[in-house]
Design a protein around this motif. Structure first.
Motif, PDB file in Angstrom:
ATOM      1  N   MET A   1       0.810  -1.025  -0.064  1.00  0.00           N
ATOM      2  CA  MET A   1      -0.009  -0.143  -0.068  1.00  0.00           C
ATOM      3  C   MET A   1       0.865   1.266   0.120  1.00  0.00           C
ATOM      4  O   MET A   1       1.782   1.231   0.756  1.00  0.00           O
ATOM      5  CB  MET A   1      -0.924   0.014   1.237  1.00  0.00           C
ATOM      6  N   THR A   2       0.475   2.286  -0.644  1.00  0.00           N
ATOM      7  CA  THR A   2       1.202   3.470  -1.055  1.00  0.00           C
ATOM      8  C   THR A   2       0.981   4.029   0.325  1.00  0.00           C
ATOM      9  O   THR A   2      -0.130   4.330   0.746  1.00  0.00           O
ATOM     10  CB  THR A   2       0.822   4.263  -1.952  1.00  0.00           C
ATOM     11  N   GLU A   3       1.952   4.971   0.852  1.00  0.00           N
ATOM     12  CA  GLU A   3       1.771   5.755   2.030  1.00  0.00           C
ATOM     13  C   GLU A   3       0.951   6.851   1.739  1.00  0.00           C
ATOM     14  O   GLU A   3       1.096   7.741   0.724  1.00  0.00           O
ATOM     15  CB  GLU A   3       3.290   6.224   2.645  1.00  0.00           C
ATOM     16  N   ARG A   4      -0.047   7.094   2.703  1.00  0.00           N
ATOM     17  CA  ARG A   4      -1.050   8.218   2.478  1.00  0.00           C
ATOM     18  C   ARG A   4      -0.276   9.403   2.757  1.00  0.00           C
ATOM     19  O   ARG A   4       0.685   9.605   3.308  1.00  0.00           O
ATOM     20  CB  ARG A   4      -2.241   8.123   3.508  1.00  0.00           C
ATOM     21  N   ILE A   5      -0.798  10.597   1.830  1.00  0.00           N
ATOM     22  CA  ILE A   5      -0.583  11.995   2.221  1.00  0.00           C
ATOM     23  C   ILE A   5      -1.822  12.846   2.620  1.00  0.00           C
ATOM     24  O   ILE A   5      -2.940  12.303   2.337  1.00  0.00           O
ATOM     25  CB  ILE A   5       0.191  12.659   0.779  1.00  0.00           C
ATOM     26  N   TYR A   6      -1.532  13.828   3.260  1.00  0.00           N
ATOM     27  CA  TYR A   6      -2.597  14.766   3.714  1.00  0.00           C
ATOM     28  C   TYR A   6      -2.611  16.280   3.249  1.00  0.00           C
ATOM     29  O   TYR A   6      -1.567  16.603   3.174  1.00  0.00           O
ATOM     30  CB  TYR A   6      -2.511  14.581   5.472  1.00  0.00           C
ATOM     31  N   HIS A   7      -3.856  16.671   3.173  1.00  0.00           N
ATOM     32  CA  HIS A   7      -4.076  18.139   2.851  1.00  0.00           C
ATOM     33  C   HIS A   7      -5.208  18.715   3.758  1.00  0.00           C
ATOM     34  O   HIS A   7      -6.334  18.036   3.680  1.00  0.00           O
ATOM     35  CB  HIS A   7      -4.149  18.415   1.401  1.00  0.00           C
ATOM     36  N   VAL A   8      -4.858  19.885   4.279  1.00  0.00           N
ATOM     37  CA  VAL A   8      -5.971  20.503   5.017  1.00  0.00           C
ATOM     38  C   VAL A   8      -6.697  21.339   4.206  1.00  0.00           C
ATOM     39  O   VAL A   8      -6.051  22.230   3.560  1.00  0.00           O
ATOM     40  CB  VAL A   8      -5.298  21.424   6.275  1.00  0.00           C
ATOM     41  N   ALA A   9      -8.120  21.501   4.015  1.00  0.00           N
ATOM     42  CA  ALA A   9      -8.759  22.084   3.110  1.00  0.00           C
ATOM     43  C   ALA A   9     -10.028  22.704   3.866  1.00  0.00           C
ATOM     44  O   ALA A   9     -10.316  22.216   4.781  1.00  0.00           O
ATOM     45  CB  ALA A   9      -9.210  21.241   1.980  1.00  0.00           C
ATOM     46  N   THR A  10     -10.560  23.799   3.355  1.00  0.00           N
ATOM     47  CA  THR A  10     -11.610  24.229   3.716  1.00  0.00           C
ATOM     48  C   THR A  10     -12.966  23.417   3.166  1.00  0.00           C
ATOM     49  O   THR A  10     -12.669  22.831   2.161  1.00  0.00           O
ATOM     50  CB  THR A  10     -12.043  25.841   3.253  1.00  0.00           C
ATOM     51  N   ARG A  11     -13.957  23.394   3.947  1.00  0.00           N
ATOM     52  CA  ARG A  11     -15.004  22.386   3.685  1.00  0.00           C
ATOM     53  C   ARG A  11     -15.505  22.850   2.189  1.00  0.00           C
ATOM     54  O   ARG A  11     -15.928  22.182   1.299  1.00  0.00           O
ATOM     55  CB  ARG A  11     -16.025  22.572   4.967  1.00  0.00           C
ATOM     56  N   ALA A  12     -15.571  24.376   2.205  1.00  0.00           N
ATOM     57  CA  ALA A  12     -16.210  24.906   0.703  1.00  0.00           C
ATOM     58  C   ALA A  12     -15.282  24.548  -0.176  1.00  0.00           C
ATOM     59  O   ALA A  12     -15.739  24.247  -1.283  1.00  0.00           O
ATOM     60  CB  ALA A  12     -16.259  26.608   1.118  1.00  0.00           C
ATOM     61  N   ASP A  13     -14.081  24.752  -0.258  1.00  0.00           N
ATOM     62  CA  ASP A  13     -13.182  24.213  -1.296  1.00  0.00           C
ATOM     63  C   ASP A  13     -13.463  22.528  -1.746  1.00  0.00           C
ATOM     64  O   ASP A  13     -13.453  22.360  -2.844  1.00  0.00           O
ATOM     65  CB  ASP A  13     -11.669  24.427  -0.780  1.00  0.00           C
ATOM     66  N   TRP A  14     -13.334  21.941  -0.691  1.00  0.00           N
ATOM     67  CA  TRP A  14     -13.433  20.347  -0.919  1.00  0.00           C
ATOM     68  C   TRP A  14     -14.921  20.203  -1.741  1.00  0.00           C
ATOM     69  O   TRP A  14     -14.897  19.464  -2.597  1.00  0.00           O
ATOM     70  CB  TRP A  14     -13.449  19.726   0.274  1.00  0.00           C
ATOM     71  N   ASP A  15     -16.001  20.764  -1.309  1.00  0.00           N
ATOM     72  CA  ASP A  15     -17.119  20.594  -1.588  1.00  0.00           C
ATOM     73  C   ASP A  15     -17.195  21.190  -3.190  1.00  0.00           C
ATOM     74  O   ASP A  15     -17.842  20.481  -4.140  1.00  0.00           O
ATOM     75  CB  ASP A  15     -18.268  21.276  -0.746  1.00  0.00           C
ATOM     76  N   ALA A  16     -16.696  22.355  -3.506  1.00  0.00           N
ATOM     77  CA  ALA A  16     -16.611  22.604  -4.784  1.00  0.00           C
ATOM     78  C   ALA A  16     -15.790  21.873  -5.655  1.00  0.00           C
ATOM     79  O   ALA A  16     -16.048  21.433  -6.778  1.00  0.00           O
ATOM     80  CB  ALA A  16     -15.927  24.124  -4.783  1.00  0.00           C
ATOM     81  N   ALA A  17     -14.716  21.261  -5.297  1.00  0.00           N
ATOM     82  CA  ALA A  17     -13.921  20.323  -5.999  1.00  0.00           C
ATOM     83  C   ALA A  17     -14.664  19.203  -6.121  1.00  0.00           C
ATOM     84  O   ALA A  17     -14.546  18.679  -7.388  1.00  0.00           O
ATOM     85  CB  ALA A  17     -12.583  19.866  -5.124  1.00  0.00           C
ATOM     86  N   LYS A  18     -15.407  18.611  -5.235  1.00  0.00           N
ATOM     87  CA  LYS A  18     -16.233  17.335  -5.795  1.00  0.00           C
ATOM     88  C   LYS A  18     -17.187  17.653  -6.713  1.00  0.00           C
ATOM     89  O   LYS A  18     -17.412  16.756  -7.770  1.00  0.00           O
ATOM     90  CB  LYS A  18     -17.062  16.851  -4.657  1.00  0.00           C
ATOM     91  N   ARG A  19     -17.812  18.766  -6.925  1.00  0.00           N
ATOM     92  CA  ARG A  19     -18.635  19.175  -8.065  1.00  0.00           C
ATOM     93  C   ARG A  19     -18.018  19.215  -9.139  1.00  0.00           C
ATOM     94  O   ARG A  19     -18.333  18.728 -10.245  1.00  0.00           O
ATOM     95  CB  ARG A  19     -19.419  20.444  -7.530  1.00  0.00           C
ATOM     96  N   ALA A  20     -16.988  19.979  -9.063  1.00  0.00           N
ATOM     97  CA  ALA A  20     -15.945  20.044 -10.536  1.00  0.00           C
ATOM     98  C   ALA A  20     -15.251  19.089 -10.994  1.00  0.00           C
ATOM     99  O   ALA A  20     -14.750  19.151 -11.874  1.00  0.00           O
ATOM    100  CB  ALA A  20     -15.073  21.191 -10.097  1.00  0.00           C
TER     101      ALA A  20
END
Length: 182
Positions: free
Chosen positions: A1-20
């Motif tokens: 398994m590849t080692e996970r990486i992490y990114h802190v995001a605003t909820r609004a940016d993440w919601d917009a990214a899911k739509r886009a």
């Protein structure tokens, strides 16, 4: 398994990214286009990045847990001072994000700790499912073999065959469950 990486995001940016269909925020107030990459962290770097850049964000935050093997973009370990940090040189597709963990506004470590506890529990559950399937397979294989031995046709292979079959079925069930979670 590849080692996970992490990114802190605003909820609004993440919601917009899911739509886009793509996440393109590099860090606070900076886009992928402006920065050239998206900032990320290894597990042990998350708390420091949160405290340095997001503690006073003033809006709901989430921690994106990213599987680099699912990214279409390159990930490089770039030097930042005396440390290296993973940087994603392209957009992050929602399919590469394997978990989204809500972060508390005060930056308490409980939210990050809960991520690791949840991952440990999932791994233990996977182990239990595979072991249970293996044991059941061995029991059923033994029972079938005992019936066939009485008829003189099976020999002593029932338990071993059942163990192998049960293990294979357990692993297959876990793999199917993980594919469904994507």
């Amino acid at each position: 398994m590849t080692e996970r990486i992490y990114h802190v995001a605003t909820r609004a940016d993440w919601d917009a990214a899911k739509r886009a269909g793509a996440y393109t925020t590099s860090t606070v107030g900076r886009t992928l286009e402006q920065e050239g990459f998206i900032h990320a962290s290894r597990r042990e770097q998350v708390a420091g990045a949160f405290a340095r850049y997001y503690l006073d964000a003033g809006e709901p935050l989430v921690l994106l847990v990213i599987d680099p093997s699912r990214l279409d973009a390159e990930v490089r370990q770039d030097a930042v001072g005396e440390e290296t940090f993973p940087h994603v040189y392209g957009p992050i597709t929602p399919g590469a994000v394997v978990d989204v963990v809500p972060l508390r506004p005060d930056g308490s470590s409980d939210s990050v700790l809960s991520l690791f506890v949840r991952e440990a529990v999932v791994r233990m559950a996977v182990g239990v499912v595979v072991m249970t399937a293996a044991v059941l397979g061995a029991v059923i294989g033994g029972a079938v073999a005992n019936g066939l031995v009485a008829n003189g046709s099976a020999g002593g292979w029932g338990n071993a065959a059942g163990l192998v079959l049960g293990t294979a079925l357990g692993i297959t069930a876990v793999a199917a469950w993980r594919r469904l979670r994507r």
